[in-house]
Design a protein around this motif. Structure first.
Motif, PDB file in Angstrom:
ATOM      1  N   ASP B  67      -2.853  -6.585 -14.339  1.00 30.39           N
ATOM      2  CA  ASP B  67      -3.450  -7.052 -13.086  1.00 30.39           C
ATOM      3  C   ASP B  67      -2.556  -6.669 -11.910  1.00 30.39           C
ATOM      4  N   VAL B  68      -2.656  -5.425 -11.504  1.00 30.25           N
ATOM      5  CA  VAL B  68      -1.822  -4.910 -10.410  1.00 30.25           C
ATOM      6  C   VAL B  68      -2.719  -4.188  -9.409  1.00 30.25           C
ATOM      7  N   VAL B  69      -2.469  -4.409  -8.122  1.00 31.88           N
ATOM      8  CA  VAL B  69      -3.226  -3.698  -7.091  1.00 31.88           C
ATOM      9  C   VAL B  69      -2.660  -2.283  -6.977  1.00 31.88           C
ATOM     10  N   THR B  70      -3.495  -1.296  -7.273  1.00 29.26           N
ATOM     11  CA  THR B  70      -3.036   0.096  -7.246  1.00 29.26           C
ATOM     12  C   THR B  70      -3.765   0.913  -6.187  1.00 29.26           C
ATOM     13  N   GLU B  71      -4.822   0.348  -5.617  1.00 26.24           N
ATOM     14  CA  GLU B  71      -5.643   1.095  -4.661  1.00 26.24           C
ATOM     15  C   GLU B  71      -5.287   0.701  -3.234  1.00 26.24           C
ATOM     16  N   ASN B  73      -6.182   1.254   1.071  1.00 22.95           N
ATOM     17  CA  ASN B  73      -7.375   1.363   1.908  1.00 22.95           C
ATOM     18  C   ASN B  73      -7.699   2.828   2.242  1.00 22.95           C
ATOM     19  N   ARG B  75     -10.900   3.565   3.532  1.00 23.16           N
ATOM     20  CA  ARG B  75     -12.216   3.364   4.110  1.00 23.16           C
ATOM     21  C   ARG B  75     -12.694   4.546   4.943  1.00 23.16           C
TER      22      ARG B  75
END
Lengths: 478, 97
Positions: B67-71, B73, B75
């Motif tokens: 559970d790691v944020v890899t992305e 922004n 947009r």
């Protein structure tokens, strides 16, 4: 005719992960639109979902907490429907093989009665994005930050027989997911919401009546109102010779009514099938054993401990364990005071609860911390102030005027415990009320309260009530 | 048993799939789709009792990620291909439910 209500709830709990269920985008609430929507969340061609391990751990925790079997093998399926906030044209969910199988939950009603409610299943799925219908030149705005946020959908058996039971069940699940630390329970932000399946049947009849589904209710108060409205609508309909139509309805809190959203005929045929992008989820027994070791003390266990360890009544314990934050607050105050659990419980369930209620806030937002609250109660315990004065001090603390000791000092509220001083005031009161004294001595014992009141008035409530009572009795009865 | 779809069922399937079809083509669709269903029906003749259904052709299980944020922004990049955007939102024809 006497009618019986039958209710089943589907609760969506947003799981408290850092990243999404199938992608590495952040789940943080309140970000600028579409800044947390990556290629997987947007459903761009060529991407593949990869399941978040933490989501599996959280679902396992929930399964263990309701005594359910955690499926060794479960399968993700595509639920197909078209809506602009669902870019892929399908939601990844679980259908035939959910991760959590049947379990149970015991609810406690206001009168202390308990009831066991069956949980049919709980499955994992992804949330959709948000549609903003404000006017963008006649178009709809789409924010996909929420798309792909992990949800645990908890489906109950149709075991509830009143709106109150439904609310008690919803509260219990709400408390449980927070104890388990798998959901923040924030209903304003939509982290915890529920659909209610409601039907009525003549009392004694075994077959269920036709049910309607009320969608997306996001507060305890609205669940109770929506169900009560819907039950009455169905009864009125049948008693007028009509028939309940199986349909989805929306609750409008402003008008306190439910409205038809779509009937069964217009309903989607979701055409579920196993998602070929995802392999079956296998949970090994060793993983479940490891999660078991990480389980926190659950509400029912905590309640039993509060009763045995702190000598609380079942009622008091039940109110205090309702949320983990409340239970933690209680234990922090008791630890700070080194005991006095009963006093703490009374003040929390009385004065503190009343102020939270009045301001419509949760204990996490209370302006008086557990430490500060303990500081107030300490001054009752050591007789610096009476309970009545303490309420005044508490109000001032609530308004941010300082600590209990600062307020007692600055307002000169320290209790008068000097028996000489109290005696002088009492002598004065007796001298000024000869007729009441006569009546009292003539047998009207109730008048003692009048004298206590006069003494308290003369001391602005600062005289120690126990001493006042004792000295008054001595003087009047002699 | 022969499965036979009528015109109404074909129209409903098309509606659910958001496909616009000409009404004169409906009998053809009905015949072709019915033939597919008949074929599936043939497979129902096989006795599969005691066989565990497969969710995937390969006998492997799902790999999990931490559970790691890899992305980050992106947009602006993504919205370059969107027909209409405003204030960071994707704009679509008005939907009212």
């Amino acid at each position: 005719m006497e009618w019986e209500t039958v209710i089943g709830l589907e609760i969506h709990a947003q799981l408290k992960t850092r990243s999404k269920i199938f992608s590495g985008a952040s789940t943080a609430y309140g970000a600028e639109p579409n800044t947390q929507a990556c290629t997987v969340d947007l459903g761009l061609p060529g991407v593949l979902p990869v399941l978040n391990k933490e989501v599996v751990r959280m679902a396992t925790k929930f399964g263990l907490a309701i005594g359910a079997e955690v499926a060794r093998k479960s399968v993700f399926a595509r639920k197909n429907y078209f809506y602009p906030d669902l870019p892929k044209g399908y939601q990844i969910s679980q259908f035939e093989l959910p991760v959590v199988k049947a379990g149970t939950l015991t609810i406690t009603l206001d009168d202390g009665e308990t009831k066991v409610i069956g949980v049919t299943r709980a499955h994992l799925e992804e949330d959709a994005g948000k549609s903003l219908h404000e006017d963008f030149h006649g178009m709809t705005g789409i924010d996909l930050n929420r798309a792909g946020t992990p949800l645990l959908e908890i489906v109950s058996e149709p075991d509830m027989r009143s709106a109150r039971e439904a609310v008690a069940y919803m509260r219990k699940i709400h408390s449980l997911v927070q104890y388990l630390d798998i959901c923040d329970g924030n209903m304003q932000e939509g982290s915890f919401r529920c659909d209610a399946n409601v039907s009525v049947r003549p009392k004694g009849q075994e077959a269920f009546g036709t049910r309607t589904e009320i969608k997306n209710i996001n507060s305890f108060r609205f669940v109770e109102r929506a169900i009560n409205y819907e039950v009455q609508r169905q009864i009125d309909l049948i008693e007028d010779g009509g028939e309940v139509v199986q349909e989805t309805r929306l609750y409008d809190p402003d008008r306190n009514e439910t409205r038809s959203m779509r009937s069964k005929e217009e309903a989607n045929d979701y055409r579920y099938f196993p998602d070929p992008d995802l392999l079956p989820l296998v949970i090994e027994p060793e993983f479940i054993e490891q999660v078991k070791k990480e389980m926190p003390e659950l509400p029912d266990e905590k309640k039993a401990r509060f009763e045995s360890e702190h000598g609380l009544s079942s009622y008091d314990a039940n109110v205090l364990i309702a949320s983990r934050a409340t239970a933690d607050y209680f234990e922090a105050v008791v630890a700070e005071l080194g005991g006095e659990a009963k006093l703490v419980a009374n003040w929390m369930n009385g004065e503190l609860a009343a102020r939270l209620n009045r301001d419509a806030i949760e204990i996490e937002q209370a302006p008086v911390s557990a430490d500060a609250f303990a500081g107030l109660l300490r001054r009752i315990v050591d007789n610096t102030i009476s309970g009545k004065i303490a309420k005044e001090v508490f109000d001032a603390m609530w308004n941010g005027e300082g600590s209990a000791d600062e307020i007692i000092d600055s307002r000169g509220l320290k209790q008068i415990t000097d028996s000489g001083a109290i005696e002088a005031i009492i002598d004065n009161v007796i001298a000024n009320n000869p007729s009441q004294v006569e009546q009292y001595r003539g047998g009207q014992a109730k008048l003692l309260g009048y004298f206590v009141g006069q003494v308290m008035k003369a001391t602005q409530g600062k005289a120690n009530p126990a001493q006042v009572n004792q000295i008054l009795k001595q003087k009047l009865d002699s | 048993m022969l499965m036979s779809l009528d015109a109404e069922q074909v129209a409903r399937i098309a509606y659910l799939a958001r496909l616009q079809i000409d009404s004169e083509a409906i009998p053809d669709y009905a015949r072709n789709l019915s033939a597919i269903l008949d074929f599936v029906e043939q497979m129902n003749a096989v006795d599969t009792s005691g066989i565990e259904p497969m969710a995937h052709p390969q006998d492997v299980s799902q790999r999990l990620r931490d559970d790691v944020v890899t992305e980050s922004n992106q947009r602006d990049l993504f919205q370059q291909i969107a027909p209409a955007t405003e204030n960071g939102l994707y704009l679509v024809p008005k939907v009212i439910e």
